[in-house]
Design a protein around this motif. Structure first.
Motif, short mmCIF file in Angstrom:
data_model
loop_
_atom_site.label_atom_id
_atom_site.label_comp_id
_atom_site.label_asym_id
_atom_site.label_seq_id
_atom_site.Cartn_x
_atom_site.Cartn_y
_atom_site.Cartn_z
N ILE A 62 -16.41 61.33 -0.28
CA ILE A 62 -16.91 61.43 1.09
C ILE A 62 -15.73 61.68 2.03
O ILE A 62 -15.78 62.53 2.91
CB ILE A 62 -17.63 60.13 1.53
CG1 ILE A 62 -18.77 59.83 0.57
CG2 ILE A 62 -18.14 60.26 2.95
CD1 ILE A 62 -19.41 58.49 0.81
N ALA A 119 -24.01 61.46 1.52
CA ALA A 119 -22.85 61.38 2.41
C ALA A 119 -21.82 62.44 2.05
O ALA A 119 -21.23 63.07 2.94
CB ALA A 119 -22.24 59.99 2.33
N VAL A 120 -21.62 62.68 0.74
CA VAL A 120 -20.65 63.70 0.31
C VAL A 120 -21.09 65.08 0.79
O VAL A 120 -20.31 65.84 1.38
CB VAL A 120 -20.50 63.70 -1.22
CG1 VAL A 120 -19.66 64.89 -1.66
CG2 VAL A 120 -19.88 62.40 -1.70
N TYR A 147 -14.77 65.03 4.66
CA TYR A 147 -14.86 64.51 6.03
C TYR A 147 -13.53 64.77 6.75
O TYR A 147 -13.51 65.31 7.87
CB TYR A 147 -15.17 63.01 6.00
CG TYR A 147 -15.36 62.38 7.37
CD1 TYR A 147 -16.64 62.29 7.92
CD2 TYR A 147 -14.29 61.90 8.10
CE1 TYR A 147 -16.83 61.73 9.18
CE2 TYR A 147 -14.47 61.34 9.35
CZ TYR A 147 -15.75 61.25 9.88
OH TYR A 147 -15.94 60.71 11.12
N THR A 196 -26.10 62.01 8.74
CA THR A 196 -26.09 61.43 7.39
C THR A 196 -27.03 60.24 7.26
O THR A 196 -27.81 60.15 6.31
CB THR A 196 -24.66 60.98 7.03
OG1 THR A 196 -23.78 62.08 7.23
CG2 THR A 196 -24.59 60.53 5.59
#
Lengths: 424, 262
Positions: B246, B138-139, B250, B98
């Motif tokens: 995010i 990031a998502v 994750y 990322t």
């Protein structure tokens, strides 16, 4: 013989220099101040002859409303304050040829019985109001049935909280040939308000943070509005039921909200709107029943809707304007339009110019399909700039089915147009 | 933690050296420079750039994440045969993928913007654009992890990633639009905002809308929008929700990863 001549000369000289005669001819200066000779303005005005000057020395004066019933100049020194203590208007001009200069007028209080004003001018001509500071007034400067007046360089600051509890800054009613110049109006209901005013000029004023309109006029034919700035007003500027309006070089900036318009035109005829800047307004120009307008060389930058023209507006022409960074350039409420768009610069235009004459060879359609969608279904607005919406707009512009067929700029400019607007 | 750092360092080096990442940075550099040079004023550049960011960032993040994970599968398995905690290994992999992507994005978009003066002229808009791009990256790498650890087959994984991208960027909005027409008679502001929160691409777009189209959004008469877009909590709410977006994939991917039988 010689002595006789001398004697005659002496007598003549004495007659010319006689003090009583001289005082009657020369305008006098009457001083108002704690040290005298007059301790309040009303007394000095009562003692003044026509065309005298009443000078108000620094200090705070709390007295009944001053009525100026003879032509004279009321001149405030820096720091001369008339205080209404929240109970009354401060100065009434009730004679022709009165000047009110350099005074500070404050705290008229709010009344729902009459239009209480810090400075009221009624049924007179040739008044001159310059360099005054008006604080916390209900109405600021109120002209009714006035003519040939000048209102210049005044600062009016109020702190209205609700429209119903605030008055207008500079208010004109049934007046003619008035010049309103370089004033600053803040926090009133309407900054500048005209009703039944003729042949007047509004120039170089700053009207901002007012609760309702920066400028509001109705039935005021033949007036011109030049290089004013209308900023962050609750509802922008609204003008109605008037013909022969000239608006040039004004700045309509940051008027945002559900009912806020840079410039709302309702039943405006034969008028010219040129060289203005419309920046960050919810709606730049909203035209309703506006006929034979000339909208030329304006900058429409970063507005929600740059121009909304309803179908009841006829024969208006939009030429040589710049449309840059608006969420929507043009919207309307009908499939037909009776206004023309020509030679404008549209930043959305994606055409080409094979003959290199500076105008695109493909016409531009300023109404996006998505603006029609939003028209019918406002919450869909949150989909603005989504890829899907871009695709829809693209499809519509290739094969127009729903957008107005004749709302087309046939000669879109390829480069931004040099407009006369400059920050003042 | 040191495992995370080691894996992170290896993964970063691996990603930074790849042509994909360099190409990604160059793509944004070229696009932004082109828009700045040709696009006219700042009012024009940022909205156009926003359109590109909203399309390209999710696509590239998703694809790069899945491709690297499938490619690095043997290496990951090798590491797992060592006494290494799965959580820290996962964190290292995620950050290593990322952060370089975010770096490439910020470099490619930020540099030309700063040099063009946009960051001085409209700092709020520029920052929001960079922020939404960063969060989106990031998502979507996290979503890429979900895909890669859910589907064993690389071809199916990539297909799923592409499909997911298509759904989130285009199809979802289409459904929302149709639904909003079907229920136009009802007060739709709140449902519309909820629909935006449920899709990270839309959330990022709303962040950009707040910066670029505030004039239009405030022109809408509904009180909910007035509050949401006028008083600043729309901005905070969208940014917070996007950050929450995010955590969700994750956590999901981490769960898959820790329980997976390699």
């Amino acid at each position: 013989m010689r002595r006789a001549l001398l004697a005659v000369a002496a007598v003549v000289a004495a007659a010319v220099a006689r003090p009583g005669v001289a005082a009657a001819q020369r305008p006098d200066v009457l001083r108002v101040g704690a040290a005298g000779p007059y301790t309040n303005v009303t007394a000095a005005v009562a003692a003044a002859h026509p065309h005298d000057t009443v000078v108000v020395e620094p200090g705070v004066y709390r007295e009944e409303t001053v009525v100026i019933d003879r032509p004279l100049t009321l001149l405030g020194r820096e720091g001369a304050v008339l205080d209404g203590e929240g109970r009354r208007g401060l100065v009434v001009v009730a004679a022709d040829s009165v000047s009110v200069l350099g005074l500070t007028l404050r705290d008229t209080g709010i009344t729902f019985v009459d239009d209480r004003a810090a400075l009221r001018v009624e049924r007179v001509r040739f008044c001159h109001i310059e360099g005054n500071r008006i604080e916390n007034a209900f109405f600021g400067i109120y002209l009714a049935n006035a003519g040939d007046c000048v209102v210049r360089n005044n600062v009016l600051i109020a702190h209205g909280d609700r429209e119903s509890r605030a008055g207008n800054g500079i208010h004109l009613w049934y007046s003619a040939r008035v010049t309103i110049e370089d004033n600053r109006v803040e926090g009133h209901r309407d900054g500048i308000y005209f009703e039944f005013v003729e042949d007047s000029r509004v120039r170089g004023n700053r009207s901002q943070d007012n609760l309702r309109y920066g400028l509001h006029f109705m039935f005021s034919d033949g007036c011109s509005y030049l290089r004013n700035s209308f900023r962050r007003n609750g509802a922008g500027v609204a003008v109605m039921y008037t013909r022969g309006v000239v608006m040039e070089g004004n700045d309509f900036d940051d008027n945002r909200g559900g009912a806020a318009f840079g410039l709302l035109l309702k039943e405006i005829t034969d008028s010219r709107i040129a060289g203005n800047r419309f920046h960050r307004n919810s709606v730049g120009i909203h035209a309703e029943g506006a006929n034979r307008l000339e909208v030329v060389e304006n900058d429409f930058v970063a507005n929600g809707w740059a121009v909304q023209v309803l179908a009841n507006s006829e024969e208006s022409s939009f030429r040589r304007n710049n449309f840059v960074g608006n969420s929507f350039d043009v919207s309307t409420n009908s499939r037909r339009t009776y206004s023309t768009f020509e030679d404008n610069y549209w930043d959305r235009y994606r055409g080409y110019d094979r003959d290199r004459d500076g105008t695109g060879d493909v016409p531009f359609r300023p109404v996006r399909l998505f603006s029609l969608v939003v028209e019918q279904n406002e919450p869909a607005l949150v989909l603005q700039r989504s890829f899907l919406v871009t695709l829809l707009d693209l499809a519509e512009s290739v094969l127009p089915m729903l957008t107005p067929d004749n709302l087309v700029d046939a000669r879109p400019a390829l480069n931004p147009i040099a407009t006369p607007w400059r920050p003042s | 933690m040191s495992t995370t750092r080691k894996v992170f360092r290896y993964q970063t080096r691996n990603v930074v050296r790849s042509r994909a990442l360099i190409g990604y940075a160059l793509f944004f550099l070229a696009t932004t420079l082109g828009l700045v040079r040709l696009g006219g004023g700042v009012e024009r550049v940022l909205p156009s750039l926003a359109n590109v960011v909203l399309l390209a960032v999710p696509l590239v993040s998703l694809l790069v994440a899945t491709i690297f994970l499938y490619d690095g599968r043997p290496f990951t398995e090798l590491l797992l045969s060592q006494p290494v905690g799965r959580r820290s290994l996962f964190a290292g992999l995620y950050l290593g993928l990322t952060l370089p992507l975010i770096g490439a994005f910020l470099l490619g978009v930020g540099l030309p913007l700063a040099s063009s003066g946009a960051t001085q002229e409209v700092p709020g808009q520029a920052v929001l654009l960079l922020l939404s791009g960063t969060l989106l990256t990031a998502v979507f790498t996290a979503i890429g992890f979900v895909v890669a650890f859910t589907l064993g087959d690389a071809a199916r994984g990539l297909g799923a990633a592409l499909l997911l991208w298509l759904v989130l960027t285009v199809v979802y909005d289409g459904v929302v639009l149709i639904a909003s027409h079907a229920f136009a008679a009802y007060p739709l502001e709140r449902p519309m905002l909820v629909a935006m929160v449920l899709n990270p691409v839309d959330l990022a777009r709303v962040l950009i809308l707040i910066a670029v189209d505030a004039s239009a959004l405030l022109g809408y008469t509904g009180a909910v929008f007035q509050d949401f877009f006028g008083k600043g909590w729309g901005l905070v709410g969208a940014a917070v929700s996007l950050t929450a977006w995010i955590a969700l994939p994750y956590a999901w991917a981490l769960r898959r990863f820790t329980r997976m039988d390699f």
